[in-house]
Structures are given as C-alpha cells and as structure tokens.
Design a protein around this motif. Structure first.
Motif, mmCIF file in Angstrom:
data_model
loop_
_atom_site.group_PDB
_atom_site.id
_atom_site.type_symbol
_atom_site.label_atom_id
_atom_site.label_comp_id
_atom_site.label_asym_id
_atom_site.label_seq_id
_atom_site.Cartn_x
_atom_site.Cartn_y
_atom_site.Cartn_z
ATOM 1 N N LYS A 39 0.833 -1.208 0.000
ATOM 2 C CA LYS A 39 0.000 0.000 0.000
ATOM 3 C C LYS A 39 0.867 1.257 0.000
ATOM 4 O O LYS A 39 0.598 2.226 -0.723
ATOM 5 N N ASP A 42 2.171 2.189 -3.370
ATOM 6 C CA ASP A 42 1.146 2.368 -4.418
ATOM 7 C C ASP A 42 1.135 1.208 -5.409
ATOM 8 O O ASP A 42 1.118 1.395 -6.629
ATOM 9 N N THR A 52 -5.223 -8.676 -0.504
ATOM 10 C CA THR A 52 -6.324 -8.120 0.302
ATOM 11 C C THR A 52 -7.410 -9.167 0.529
ATOM 12 O O THR A 52 -8.015 -9.217 1.609
ATOM 13 N N THR A 64 -8.456 -0.790 6.636
ATOM 14 C CA THR A 64 -7.386 -0.343 5.744
ATOM 15 C C THR A 64 -7.282 -1.268 4.533
ATOM 16 O O THR A 64 -7.045 -0.813 3.400
ATOM 17 N N TYR A 68 -7.737 -0.183 0.678
ATOM 18 C CA TYR A 68 -6.676 -0.493 -0.277
ATOM 19 C C TYR A 68 -7.234 -1.303 -1.446
ATOM 20 O O TYR A 68 -6.906 -1.050 -2.619
ATOM 21 N N ASN A 71 -8.955 0.961 -3.861
ATOM 22 C CA ASN A 71 -7.986 1.752 -4.622
ATOM 23 C C ASN A 71 -7.301 0.922 -5.702
ATOM 24 O O ASN A 71 -7.019 1.429 -6.799
#
Length: 351
Positions: A39, A42, A52, A64, A68, A71
């Motif tokens: 994370k 990026d 995840t 979190t 993530y 994203n």
C-alpha cells in the motif's frame, strides 16, 4: 454440558494447539506487513488485490485492507478492464462479502464495501437502464434486496441490515412500492414487537406515504394506534414500542388523541402497576396537555398527577432520579412534595 463426560486435554495436545495458534498469528502478521508495504508503495497489481482477499478472509474488520482493495480496483484493475469485466469483478466482490456476512453480520466495513460495489457499476446507481451491461445493474439490485431479506430473516434486529435495506430501497432502478415495504415491517413487528429497527423503518415509510398523499393520514394513524396498543399490552416494558407511540402522537396538538391515549395507558398501568414506561408516558402526555391545552384542562389535577408519578418514578428508577427531578422543576409541580416519597410510600402508591 450435563451428562457429557469432559475429556481432559493432554499436555501434548495443549502444546500442539498453542503452536497452531502461534503459527496463525505469525502468518497474519506477515500478511499484514506485506499489505501495508504494498500500500505504501502504491502497488495496484492483481497480486496486491489477491493479498487483500486473503487478509480480509481472516480479518474482515481491517478497514485499511478494504480501502486499499478499492484503490487497487480504481487505480490498477478497472482502467484496463471493459465494462463487462468490471461488472464481473464487482459481482465477485459481492459474493465475497455475502460469504463474509454469514460469519460477521454486523461488521460495518463489509456492508460499506457492498455499497461501494453497487455505486461503481459503470452505468451508476439510479440511472436509466438503457445500455446496462447484460442487465447487470437491475439484476444485482434485486439480488441485494434478496440478500438483505435473508439477513433480516436470520436476525430481524440487525440495524446494519436495516440501514442497508433503506439504501437499497432508495436506489433500486425499479422502485419497490412503499405499501409493500410497509407490509414487510408489519410482518417483522408482529413476529417480534421488540424490533426497534422495524418500528423505525415504519416511521420513514409512513412519513413518506402521508406526505405524498398516497395514504390517508387520519385513517392510517388509527390503525397504527391499534397496532402499537396491542404491542403495549403484550410487553409494557418494551422501550421501542413506547418510542414509536410518542412518534405517532407527535407534538400533542390534538387534545382528543391525547385524552384517549392517556386513558389507554392508565388502564394498562392499573394492570401493570410498576410499569416505568406507562408512568413516563403518562407524565409526557399530561405535560403536553398542560403545554398545549392549558385553557381547557384541569391544570391543578394534571399537575398533581405528574407530581405523584414523578415521585414514584424516583423510587422505581433511581438511576434517572435527577431527570425526574428536572422534569418536576420544569413544570413547577411542587418539587418538595414530588420528591418526598419514601420507598414504603412509593410501594403503597404502586400497589
């Protein structure tokens, strides 16, 4: 359990169990460190996405990881995908969260991710169904209502599910008739009068129906009073019923309604002489009479009634004594008399 012979765990078995637990903790911490590292850099790759999934299957409260994951989809996977592929990805995530909710029905982050999935369908929620990829949007919103129905069948008081239900109802491409939803809350309430979320949902639906003129308010309210009075007599100590009753009465501008409901509650109190909620409600409604209809009521008698009830409540519910004292002060009901009840006197009044 009675009648079941307890099996003692051997020292070897206990040690092996401890090692397994330590191994699981070590594995989770390693996954956690790897995720935070990706994370921070990026990393929007499919490998990070799969990571995840692994960690959320272990700990669905790790918000979190949910953030993530979203994203990664937005920054790395969606831009390289067609609308149809995006829909497949979102369908997979909905399936993943359905499985998670079976084990963790009250984890906010799972419900939140479901909303995000629906809001990121290429067409967007609530827009025209024209151009909808393979009818995905309508099909999945209908399926969401089915899922939330099942969740509420499992636990009819799960406020996360009720909140999500309101979200679904507000965004379905083909709106569900409000009368159908009203009937749904009726079934839930009649199966369990203590379902505060169902009562709350009912206030939302009725307010909308009355405001739009789709339901005659006066006649509808009479039916609601019958429903709530039945609930009162079934369980006079259920807070959710009394809260709904106060919503139904409103600000007390209709004196006939106040007089009638006071009589109903007094009759119940005569049967349930130690009912705190009966007493609190009588004080509330009699104060509304004093506030809104002072010119047409016996102010002295109502004041004495409030004084007596507040005094008994001080003894029955000592944790809220200060509140009752403040109520007595605000109406100037003779605080010295009102709160001079001894426990023995209070019992005498109750009996």
């Amino acid at each position: 359990m009675h009648g079941v012979k307890r099996v003692r765990e051997t020292p070897e078995a206990a040690a092996a169990k401890k090692l397994r637990e330590q191994s699981k903790i070590k594995e989770y911490l390693a996954l956690n460190d790897e995720l935070l590292s990706k994370k921070a850099s990026d990393d929007w790759s499919r490998k990070a996405f799969d990571l995840t999934t692994r960690i959320l299957q272990i700990n669905p409260e790790f918000y979190t990881a949910w953030n993530y994951r979203r994203n990664i989809l937005l920054q790395g996977i969606f831009p390289a995908s067609s609308p149809s592929e995006i829909n497949d990805l979102l369908t997979d995530d909905l399936s993943m969260t359905t499985a998670a909710l079976k084990l963790h029905p009250k984890v906010y982050w799972i419900w939140n991710h479901r909303r995000w999935c629906l809001e990121n369908v290429p067409d967007g929620p609530g827009s025209s169904t024209e151009g909808d990829v393979n009818g995905w949007r309508k099909t999945n919103w209908d399926r969401e209502m089915f899922v939330v129905d099942k969740m509420l069948d499992s636990d009819s008081r799960n406020f996360h599910a009720w909140s999500y239900r309101r979200y679904i109802l507000a965004n379905m491409p083909v709106p569900r008739p409000e009368t159908a939803e009203l009937a749904y809350t009726t079934r839930k309430i009649e199966s369990n009068f203590s379902n505060f979320s169902a009562w709350h949902q009912r206030t939302k639906i009725l307010s909308s129906l009355w405001g739009s003129g789709k339901l005659e308010e006066a006649k509808s309210k009479e039916k609601e009073f019958e429903l709530v009075q039945n609930a009162m007599y079934t369980d006079p100590n259920d807070q959710s019923v009394w809260i709904y009753h106060r919503w139904l009465v409103g600000e007390g501008n209709d004196k006939d309604v106040l007089d009638r409901e006071i009589a109903v509650i007094q009759e119940l109190l005569d049967e349930q002489s130690d009912s705190k909620w009966c007493m609190e409600s009588l004080v509330h409604y009699k104060r509304l009479l004093l506030k809104n209809h002072a010119s047409s009521v016996d102010v002295g008698q109502l004041t004495m009634d409030c004084q007596r009830l507040l005094g008994v409540l001080c003894v029955l519910d000592p944790a809220r004594r200060r509140r009752y004292e403040e109520l007595g002060k605000s109406e100037r009901v003779g605080r010295e008399k009102c709160f001079s009840f001894s426990p023995r006197e209070a019992v005498t009044v109750i009996l």
